[in-house]
Design an enzyme around this catalytic site. Structure first.
Site, PDB file in Angstrom:
ATOM      1  N   HIS A 101       0.721  -1.351  -0.137  1.00  0.00           N
ATOM      2  CA  HIS A 101      -0.117   0.068   0.007  1.00  0.00           C
ATOM      3  C   HIS A 101       0.887   1.135   0.149  1.00  0.00           C
ATOM      4  O   HIS A 101       1.977   1.215   0.606  1.00  0.00           O
ATOM      5  CB  HIS A 101      -1.035  -0.005   1.000  1.00  0.00           C
ATOM      6  CG  HIS A 101      -0.343   0.165   2.656  1.00  0.00           C
ATOM      7  ND1 HIS A 101      -0.113   1.374   3.254  1.00  0.00           N
ATOM      8  CD2 HIS A 101       0.019  -0.938   3.195  1.00  0.00           C
ATOM      9  CE1 HIS A 101       0.414   0.766   4.367  1.00  0.00           C
ATOM     10  NE2 HIS A 101       0.438  -0.405   4.491  1.00  0.00           N
ATOM     11  N   ASP A 103      -0.396   4.375   0.877  1.00  0.00           N
ATOM     12  CA  ASP A 103      -0.869   5.334   1.755  1.00  0.00           C
ATOM     13  C   ASP A 103       0.170   5.092   3.268  1.00  0.00           C
ATOM     14  O   ASP A 103       0.436   4.076   3.245  1.00  0.00           O
ATOM     15  CB  ASP A 103      -2.353   5.219   2.159  1.00  0.00           C
ATOM     16  CG  ASP A 103      -2.496   4.092   2.605  1.00  0.00           C
ATOM     17  OD1 ASP A 103      -2.436   3.055   2.186  1.00  0.00           O
ATOM     18  OD2 ASP A 103      -3.438   3.999   3.787  1.00  0.00           O
ATOM     19  N   GLU A 169      -4.831   1.609   2.927  1.00  0.00           N
ATOM     20  CA  GLU A 169      -4.978   0.414   4.073  1.00  0.00           C
ATOM     21  C   GLU A 169      -4.768   1.190   5.414  1.00  0.00           C
ATOM     22  O   GLU A 169      -5.366   0.644   6.469  1.00  0.00           O
ATOM     23  CB  GLU A 169      -3.596  -0.293   3.707  1.00  0.00           C
ATOM     24  CG  GLU A 169      -3.732  -1.653   4.523  1.00  0.00           C
ATOM     25  CD  GLU A 169      -2.894  -1.466   5.876  1.00  0.00           C
ATOM     26  OE1 GLU A 169      -3.229  -2.359   6.740  1.00  0.00           O
ATOM     27  OE2 GLU A 169      -2.349  -0.425   6.219  1.00  0.00           O
ATOM     28  N   GLU A 170      -4.073   2.168   5.673  1.00  0.00           N
ATOM     29  CA  GLU A 170      -3.779   2.691   7.003  1.00  0.00           C
ATOM     30  C   GLU A 170      -5.330   3.519   7.409  1.00  0.00           C
ATOM     31  O   GLU A 170      -5.603   3.519   8.511  1.00  0.00           O
ATOM     32  CB  GLU A 170      -2.869   3.960   6.998  1.00  0.00           C
ATOM     33  CG  GLU A 170      -1.550   3.084   6.743  1.00  0.00           C
ATOM     34  CD  GLU A 170      -0.732   2.509   7.724  1.00  0.00           C
ATOM     35  OE1 GLU A 170      -1.595   2.036   8.662  1.00  0.00           O
ATOM     36  OE2 GLU A 170       0.258   1.902   7.506  1.00  0.00           O
ATOM     37  N   HIS A 434       4.066   3.402  12.467  1.00  0.00           N
ATOM     38  CA  HIS A 434       2.995   4.207  12.932  1.00  0.00           C
ATOM     39  C   HIS A 434       3.562   5.347  14.070  1.00  0.00           C
ATOM     40  O   HIS A 434       2.738   5.922  14.404  1.00  0.00           O
ATOM     41  CB  HIS A 434       1.831   3.241  13.588  1.00  0.00           C
ATOM     42  CG  HIS A 434       1.174   2.518  12.439  1.00  0.00           C
ATOM     43  ND1 HIS A 434      -0.106   2.083  12.855  1.00  0.00           N
ATOM     44  CD2 HIS A 434       1.283   2.102  11.360  1.00  0.00           C
ATOM     45  CE1 HIS A 434      -0.636   1.416  11.965  1.00  0.00           C
ATOM     46  NE2 HIS A 434       0.325   1.330  10.843  1.00  0.00           N
TER      47      HIS A 434
END
Length: 464
Positions: A101, A103, A169-170, A434
């Site tokens: 992904h 993003d 996805e996030e 994250h």
């Protein structure tokens, strides 16, 4: 391919040589703040998709390369742009679907970053920046491996390849299932590689064979119709903060383990993992003890956990002598593999309702489910992937459980039940995905790219 080299060695050499260009392209992707959450600029996610599509086009191997999106079921909205490229298999060869992904997570408190989050910075053998590990490194592992494989064997190979680089996805993959349904023919594959997990350490590769699920929701706790003076009514009237603290404390036992009836555990052996390693990888200070019981990895891989990830209440700077009427929290429950997220949520909801103090009114909203995943490790693709990882890292891979969740894998299993799914990744335990100062270990990235190129070579040599 040089005549005196085996095809496999030629691919390995090409992959090693491809790393610098892949890292340069990764740096360019990191500079794009592709945050798909509401409130951030969606044009940046589009710009990121366009950059990834250009990289896919530049490979010169795909029949089609497109930027697509899909409807978000139950709304009038559409999801964020994804990149979809495909090339048909020939002569009885399998098709591989490569997922990652583009993003990224929001940056959080920028003051905690040691270098600008969207300016890729190398120090200490690591590349720092938001998305440098999760998951733009996964994108570039795919692109770099395909680039190297093509360089070594030419573009006239028989392996079928589909590339799916998601853009949300996030932010919860809200259109993921619809995207799979809309594009099932282009995405259908014999082997699916999900490059969005981690490794045992920065030298030892891993295949992720279990993932916890996740049940996330917003809880409102209300005890008053309006705010009241804490001196005039305090001591007789329960305020929402008091009720919230009292209620949330019931979710855990004295050791910090989850105390919710109906949340299940998975009974499975775990490798040796010391408390010292936990402290090092998690940043746990010497004076703070771990929580829960059983082996450390069983707590992370096989047992549920509950985390309060957000709270809306009066801030310290705005504090006044007031009884707060309502508090809102976000609760994230990690669910043991084998239990559905909906079952887990039902158990947590029932617990909270049963333990609401002083008759506090509870509301539940923004409920989001993601089921866990257990890999069938008996398939030929798993054995082939292990060989490729050993060739790329020079170390035997290990089977890894992960405490985090990749909920969309359940959608892949449902849409493509015959596919063998391989969950890999480029992260090591110090990647801080994250979190502020997210980073990619450069040697791990090199090994991952080489491993994937070797996997492509092995699959291109296999008839099905």
């Amino acid at each position: 391919m040089t005549p005196d080299l085996s095809r496999e060695q030629s691919v390995k050499n090409a992959a090693t040589a491809a790393v610098p260009a892949a890292l340069a392209d990764l740096g360019a992707l990191v500079r794009i703040p592709s945050i798909a959450f509401p409130g951030f600029e969606p044009a940046e996610v589009r710009r990121s998709a366009e950059a990834v599509a250009a990289l896919a086009e530049g490979l010169g191997i795909f029949d089609t390369v497109e930027i697509r999106d899909a409807a978000i079921p139950g709304t009038d909205e559409r999801g964020m742009p994804a990149v979809l490229a495909s090339r048909a298999a020939r002569n009885g060869r399998p098709t591989i679907l490569l997922y990652a992904h583009h993003d990224v997570q929001p940056i959080g408190d920028e003051s905690l970053w040691e270098s600008p989050p969207f300016e890729p910075t190398v120090r200490g053998g690591r590349l720092y920046g938001r998305g440098a590990a999760d998951d733009k490194a996964g994108v570039m592992a795919h692109i770099g491996a395909l680039r190297a494989f093509t360089e070594a064997v030419g573009s006239d190979f028989d392996l079928g390849v589909a590339l799916f680089i998601e853009g949300e996805e996030e932010a919860g993959s809200r259109s993921f299932a619809q995207f799979l349904s809309d594009n099932a023919d282009a995405l259908r594959a014999d082997v699916i590689v999900v490059a969005d997990s981690g490794n045992w350490d920065d030298k030892t590769p891993a295949l992720t064979v279990s993932l916890r699920g996740n049940a996330r929701f917003t809880l409102g706790i209300r005890t008053l119709e309006h705010a009241s003076h804490s001196g005039m009514f305090g001591g007789a009237v329960p305020d929402a903060m008091m009720a919230t603290v009292t209620l949330l404390a019931t979710l855990w036992d004295a050791d910090g383990g989850v105390a919710v009836e109906g949340l299940l555990e998975r009974d499975a052996a775990t490798p040796e993992y010391t408390e010292a390693t936990l402290r090092d990888e998690a940043g746990l200070p010497d004076g703070v003890s771990p929580i829960g019981d059983g082996t450390i990895l069983s707590r992370i891989w096989n047992k549920p956990s509950i985390t309060i990830t957000g709270i809306d209440a009066p801030t310290v700077v705005n504090a006044s002598n007031t009884l707060t009427p309502e508090v809102t929290v976000v609760i994230s429950a990690r669910v043991a593999p084998g239990q559905t997220a909906s079952e887990a949520f039902a158990a947590v909801e029932a617990h909270l309702r049963a333990h609401a103090p002083f008759g506090a009114e509870l509301t539940f909203r923004d409920v989001d489910f993601g089921d866990g995943f257990l890999v069938d490790t008996s398939g030929w693709a798993v054995a082939t992937a292990r060989e490729a990882l050993h060739g790329g890292y020079g170390v035997e891979p290990v089977d890894l459980g992960v405490g985090g969740s990749i909920p969309f894998i359940a959608d892949l299993v449902r849409e493509f039940p015959a596919a063998q799914i391989l969950v890999t990744g480029v992260e090591d335990p110090h990647a801080r995905a994250h979190s502020p100062n997210e980073s990619l270990h450069l040697d791990t990235f090199r090994h991952a790219l080489v491993s994937e190129a070797l996997l492509l070579e092995k699959l291109d040599s296999r008839a099905i």
